[in-house]
Scaffold this motif. Structure first.
Motif: not given
Length: 142
Positions: A32-39, A101-105, A130-142
């Motif tokens: 799911x994490x790698x093949x399905x629709x992106x967040x 890891x975040x997807x499973x956690x 996946x939507x949450x991970x997409x948001x976290x990737x952009x909003x938490x990048x140092x």
């Protein structure tokens, strides 16, 4: 020979269409994490606001709440945010935070890190994670 080549090329294009149209709920999380629709980052911001912001902040220099500030956590080992008191289970887990890891956690934090003090039931819907991970990737990048 031409008929065989045509059949082979049409079957390869139909096999990719086959995989694109399959429901994802019966596949393991990694699939799911790698093949399905992106967040969707915008939808992920709403998920964060309703399910995470009570305990977490994302901006650089943001305060720790009941949970740690999440800025810069992608690619970092769990239990490492300065100034936050993590459970020993979290510190000792050795998890490197990334998409998978975040997807499973996020599906079930207490099952993923037994002994974590994070009091959150998890997010069962794969697309919501996946939507949450997409948001976290952009909003938490140092």
């Amino acid at each position: 020979a031409r008929a065989t080549a045509a059949a082979a090329s049409s079957s390869s294009s139909s096999s990719s269409a086959f995989f694109e149209n399959q429901p994802t709920q019966h596949h393991p999380p990694i699939y799911i994490a790698t093949m399905a629709k992106k967040g969707n980052e915008k939808k992920g911001a709403k998920v964060f606001k309703t399910k995470c912001s009570q305990c977490h902040t994302v901006e650089a220099g943001g305060a720790h709440k009941q949970g740690p500030n999440l800025n810069g956590f992608f690619g970092r080992q769990s239990g490492q945010a300065d100034g936050y008191s993590y459970s020993s289970a979290n510190k000792k887990s050795g998890i490197m935070w990334g998409d998978e890891t975040l997807f499973d956690y996020l599906e079930n934090p207490k099952k993923y890190i037994k002994g974590t003090k994070m009091v959150f039931a998890g997010i069962k819907k794969p697309q919501e994670r996946k939507d949450l991970i997409a948001y976290l990737k952009s909003s938490t990048s140092a």
